[in-house]
Design a protein around this motif. Structure first.
Motif, PDB file in Angstrom:
ATOM      1  N   GLY A  19       0.884  -1.264  -0.024  1.00 37.04           N
ATOM      2  CA  GLY A  19      -0.181   0.022  -0.050  1.00 37.04           C
ATOM      3  C   GLY A  19       0.878   1.170  -0.075  1.00 37.04           C
ATOM      4  N   PRO A  20       1.980   1.290   0.965  1.00 38.23           N
ATOM      5  CA  PRO A  20       2.680   2.587   1.105  1.00 38.23           C
ATOM      6  C   PRO A  20       3.215   2.934  -0.433  1.00 38.23           C
ATOM      7  N   TYR A  21       3.735   1.923  -1.201  1.00 40.97           N
ATOM      8  CA  TYR A  21       4.485   1.988  -2.280  1.00 40.97           C
ATOM      9  C   TYR A  21       3.400   2.728  -3.423  1.00 40.97           C
ATOM     10  N   GLY A  22       2.183   2.022  -3.412  1.00 40.33           N
ATOM     11  CA  GLY A  22       1.209   2.416  -4.243  1.00 40.33           C
ATOM     12  C   GLY A  22       1.059   3.833  -4.162  1.00 40.33           C
ATOM     13  N   LEU A  23       0.490   4.187  -2.954  1.00 43.43           N
ATOM     14  CA  LEU A  23       0.393   5.666  -2.888  1.00 43.43           C
ATOM     15  C   LEU A  23       1.487   6.631  -2.894  1.00 43.43           C
ATOM     16  N   LEU A  24       2.703   6.164  -2.767  1.00 47.54           N
ATOM     17  CA  LEU A  24       3.766   6.975  -3.064  1.00 47.54           C
ATOM     18  C   LEU A  24       4.085   7.207  -4.486  1.00 47.54           C
ATOM     19  N   GLY A  25       3.805   6.069  -5.364  1.00 49.06           N
ATOM     20  CA  GLY A  25       3.884   6.264  -6.619  1.00 49.06           C
ATOM     21  C   GLY A  25       2.966   7.083  -7.221  1.00 49.06           C
ATOM     22  N   VAL A  26       1.318   7.047  -6.698  1.00 49.87           N
ATOM     23  CA  VAL A  26       0.558   8.063  -7.185  1.00 49.87           C
ATOM     24  C   VAL A  26       0.821   9.512  -6.853  1.00 49.87           C
ATOM     25  N   SER A  27       1.363   9.800  -5.765  1.00 48.41           N
ATOM     26  CA  SER A  27       1.836  11.079  -5.379  1.00 48.41           C
ATOM     27  C   SER A  27       2.797  11.382  -6.257  1.00 48.41           C
ATOM     28  N   VAL A  28       3.833  10.786  -6.828  1.00 46.36           N
ATOM     29  CA  VAL A  28       5.079  10.862  -7.593  1.00 46.36           C
ATOM     30  C   VAL A  28       4.322  11.572  -8.948  1.00 46.36           C
ATOM     31  N   VAL A  29       3.374  10.618  -9.291  1.00 46.12           N
ATOM     32  CA  VAL A  29       2.772  11.090 -10.706  1.00 46.12           C
ATOM     33  C   VAL A  29       2.033  12.379 -10.660  1.00 46.12           C
ATOM     34  N   LEU A  30       1.469  12.540  -9.681  1.00 42.02           N
ATOM     35  CA  LEU A  30       0.361  13.772  -9.517  1.00 42.02           C
ATOM     36  C   LEU A  30       1.495  14.966  -9.528  1.00 42.02           C
ATOM     37  N   ALA A  31       2.429  14.791  -8.444  1.00 41.43           N
ATOM     38  CA  ALA A  31       3.467  15.944  -8.591  1.00 41.43           C
ATOM     39  C   ALA A  31       4.095  16.388  -9.787  1.00 41.43           C
ATOM     40  N   ALA A  32       4.320  15.048 -10.453  1.00 37.66           N
ATOM     41  CA  ALA A  32       5.094  15.567 -11.662  1.00 37.66           C
ATOM     42  C   ALA A  32       4.338  16.173 -12.786  1.00 37.66           C
ATOM     43  N   ALA A  33       3.014  15.841 -12.792  1.00 38.24           N
ATOM     44  CA  ALA A  33       2.047  16.452 -13.673  1.00 38.24           C
ATOM     45  C   ALA A  33       1.601  17.765 -13.031  1.00 38.24           C
ATOM     46  N   THR A  34       1.991  18.141 -11.754  1.00 36.84           N
ATOM     47  CA  THR A  34       1.667  19.551 -11.611  1.00 36.84           C
ATOM     48  C   THR A  34       2.927  20.345 -11.320  1.00 36.84           C
ATOM     49  N   SER A  35       3.937  20.207 -11.844  1.00 37.01           N
ATOM     50  CA  SER A  35       5.302  20.614 -11.554  1.00 37.01           C
ATOM     51  C   SER A  35       5.387  21.968 -11.364  1.00 37.01           C
ATOM     52  N   GLU A  36       4.211  22.706 -11.819  1.00 40.45           N
ATOM     53  CA  GLU A  36       4.461  24.181 -11.694  1.00 40.45           C
ATOM     54  C   GLU A  36       4.334  24.549 -10.073  1.00 40.45           C
ATOM     55  N   LEU A  37       3.668  23.565  -9.231  1.00 40.62           N
ATOM     56  CA  LEU A  37       3.545  23.785  -7.935  1.00 40.62           C
ATOM     57  C   LEU A  37       5.092  24.015  -7.214  1.00 40.62           C
ATOM     58  N   ILE A  38       5.637  23.243  -7.873  1.00 40.67           N
ATOM     59  CA  ILE A  38       7.421  23.184  -7.201  1.00 40.67           C
ATOM     60  C   ILE A  38       8.107  24.252  -7.663  1.00 40.67           C
ATOM     61  N   ASN A  39       8.594  24.820  -6.677  1.00 37.05           N
ATOM     62  CA  ASN A  39       9.517  26.275  -6.940  1.00 37.05           C
ATOM     63  C   ASN A  39      10.971  25.810  -7.007  1.00 37.05           C
ATOM     64  N   GLY A  40      11.534  25.622  -8.072  1.00 40.51           N
ATOM     65  CA  GLY A  40      12.848  25.599  -8.295  1.00 40.51           C
ATOM     66  C   GLY A  40      13.505  24.337  -8.258  1.00 40.51           C
ATOM     67  N   PRO A  41      14.695  24.085  -8.674  1.00 41.21           N
ATOM     68  CA  PRO A  41      15.197  22.790  -8.672  1.00 41.21           C
ATOM     69  C   PRO A  41      15.715  22.332  -7.239  1.00 41.21           C
ATOM     70  N   ALA A  42      15.866  23.234  -6.361  1.00 43.02           N
ATOM     71  CA  ALA A  42      16.177  23.020  -4.986  1.00 43.02           C
ATOM     72  C   ALA A  42      15.231  22.008  -4.470  1.00 43.02           C
ATOM     73  N   GLU A  43      13.775  22.398  -4.470  1.00 45.79           N
ATOM     74  CA  GLU A  43      12.786  21.817  -4.205  1.00 45.79           C
ATOM     75  C   GLU A  43      12.576  20.368  -5.024  1.00 45.79           C
ATOM     76  N   TRP A  44      12.909  20.175  -6.198  1.00 45.18           N
ATOM     77  CA  TRP A  44      12.828  18.981  -7.038  1.00 45.18           C
ATOM     78  C   TRP A  44      13.811  18.049  -6.492  1.00 45.18           C
ATOM     79  N   TYR A  45      15.006  18.674  -6.072  1.00 42.52           N
ATOM     80  CA  TYR A  45      16.100  17.577  -5.485  1.00 42.52           C
ATOM     81  C   TYR A  45      15.483  17.049  -4.098  1.00 42.52           C
ATOM     82  N   THR A  46      15.020  18.023  -3.305  1.00 40.27           N
ATOM     83  CA  THR A  46      14.623  17.778  -1.996  1.00 40.27           C
ATOM     84  C   THR A  46      13.711  16.667  -1.968  1.00 40.27           C
ATOM     85  N   ALA A  47      12.491  16.825  -2.803  1.00 37.49           N
ATOM     86  CA  ALA A  47      11.432  15.903  -3.046  1.00 37.49           C
ATOM     87  C   ALA A  47      12.167  14.677  -3.620  1.00 37.49           C
ATOM     88  N   GLY A  48      12.994  14.577  -4.672  1.00 41.34           N
ATOM     89  CA  GLY A  48      13.680  13.337  -5.174  1.00 41.34           C
ATOM     90  C   GLY A  48      14.094  12.415  -4.092  1.00 41.34           C
TER      91      GLY A  48
END
Length: 420
Positions: A19-48
């Motif tokens: 279950g946790p893997y599935g929920l994390l995967g859904v979160s990653v896909v949605l976050a990638a689809a709404t990349s405009e909500l992430i401000n800058g490369p630093a937040e991308w690196y932190t999120a990754g």
């Protein structure tokens, strides 16, 4: 545990594992689809980095689960895992509110990871992440968003706490049911042991009753030999002595005839005594058929209208039980023909689960049981003897009668089946 229970348990195990893997995967896909909500490369690196940490944490937890003694039981290690995962989910949701899908895993396995009262605190912390995501992200930007966040927090936390409370109640009831079932199994085992001991006692009692019956029959036979056969033989000897000293043939013939008559009478007494040692009627038939034949023959011999009835499911009884009830019936019939002056008689044999009841009723002149004196006759032993026979196999005999209103006799004995 049944096959259905094992299958359900396996599905829950799979849900907690993947279950946790599935929920994390859904979160990653949605976050990638709404990349405009992430401000800058630093937040991308932190999120990754946090996503990699979340995967590593889940891999470590699943890999060590089989080696942990507590299994799925809440523990300090489980609480620490929950706290670390919550912190990762909180930071990810701060970066992008859609990572709150991963935080929802906290609702799924809080009962497995967090002990006792701390479980509600964990659920509340998870509700904080979800409420922040649903209200537009953390931290709230203005007063309206703060009000929305507070309302959503109350709704999320309240719903989860109610569900948790209901699940805990159901879990307690399940534990109580399991304890009740275990107690019933122990009680059933003790009851079965008591039944086995009771059956052994019944068998022992029947052996003792047989031994006592043999002693009684020996005393009865000795008394009958003394009262009948011995007296008859003494009379025969006396007659033969007269014949030996007789002076004329006529006198000798007369005494020889008397000796012959005494011999025939003594032979009849001997045959009757041997017949009474054991119920011949039970040699080839069970108790119901033997009683039916006995009652029918008695009715034909006495001219009294006699009926026999069986109630319940007839069973093959132990020899001692059958013999006891048949002897009681024979003596009761004998007493009725000698003393009751009845016109009708009814005999009922009832199989009642754990006991057998023999009822004998007549419309004779009756008597006062308290004032009556039992009289012993040839081949009979009276009410006291019938009562003693019933009591020897743990039974009882009751008599209801009054002058002018007939007599009712009831013998109740344990239903002991014939040995296979």
């Amino acid at each position: 545990m049944t096959a259905a229970d094992r299958q359900l348990e396996q599905r829950w195990e799979q849900l907690h594992t993947w279950g946790p893997y599935g929920l994390l995967g859904v979160s990653v896909v949605l976050a990638a689809a709404t990349s405009e909500l992430i401000n800058g490369p630093a937040e991308w690196y932190t999120a990754g980095a946090l996503v990699v940490a979340a995967v590593a944490l889940q891999l470590w937890w699943n890999g060590t689960r089989s080696r942990r003694a507590e299994g799925r039981t809440p523990s300090r290690a489980g609480a620490a895992n929950y706290v670390v995962r919550w912190a990762i989910a909180f930071v990810l949701s701060w970066i992008n509110p859609l990572f709150a899908f991963y935080a929802a895993a906290g609702f799924m396995d809080a009962d497995e990871l967090i002990p006792g009262p701390w479980r509600r605190l964990g659920l509340f912390a998870t509700a904080v992440i979800l409420a922040g995501s649903q209200s537009g992200g953390l931290p709230p930007k203005n007063g309206t968003q703060w009000i929305l966040f507070a309302g959503l927090l109350v709704a999320n936390a309240g719903l989860q706490l109610v569900v948790t409370h209901l699940m805990e109640q159901e879990e307690r009831r399940a534990i109580e049911r399991a304890e009740t079932i275990a107690e019933l199994e122990r009680t059933n085992a003790a009851l079965q042991q008591a039944l086995d001991e009771n059956a052994a006692l019944h068998a022992q009692l029947l052996v003792q009753a047989r031994e006592a019956g043999v002693a009684d029959e020996r005393r009865r036979l000795a008394a009958e030999i003394h009262d009948t056969l011995a007296q008859g033989l003494t009379g025969i000897i006396a007659q033969l002595q007269v014949v030996a000293n007789a002076g004329d043939l006529e006198t000798a013939r007369t005494h020889l005839q008397r000796a012959s008559d005494l011999a025939r009478h003594s032979l009849g007494e001997a045959r009757r005594s041997v017949h009474n040692l054991a119920p011949v009627a039970l040699e080839h038939d069970g108790l119901p058929q033997a009683l039916k034949s006995t009652v029918a023959e008695w009715g034909e011999r006495t001219g009294i209208r006699a009926e026999f009835t069986v109630t319940g499911t007839a069973e093959h009884l132990h020899d001692e039980v059958s013999a006891t009830l048949l002897r009681i019936a024979q003596e009761a019939l004998s007493n009725t023909s000698r003393h009751a002056h009845a016109t009708r008689l009814g005999v009922t044999l009832s199989f009642m689960g754990d006991e057998v009841v023999l009822d004998i009723r007549d419309d004779g002149r009756g008597f006062d049981p308290l004032a009556a004196r039992e009289r012993t006759s040839t081949g009979g032993f009276g009410l006291d003897g019938m009562r003693a026979r019933a009591e020897r196999i743990a039974g009882a005999l009751t008599v209801e009668s009054e002058p002018g209103h007939g007599t009712a006799l009831s013998a109740r004995v344990p239903l002991v089946r014939h040995d296979p």
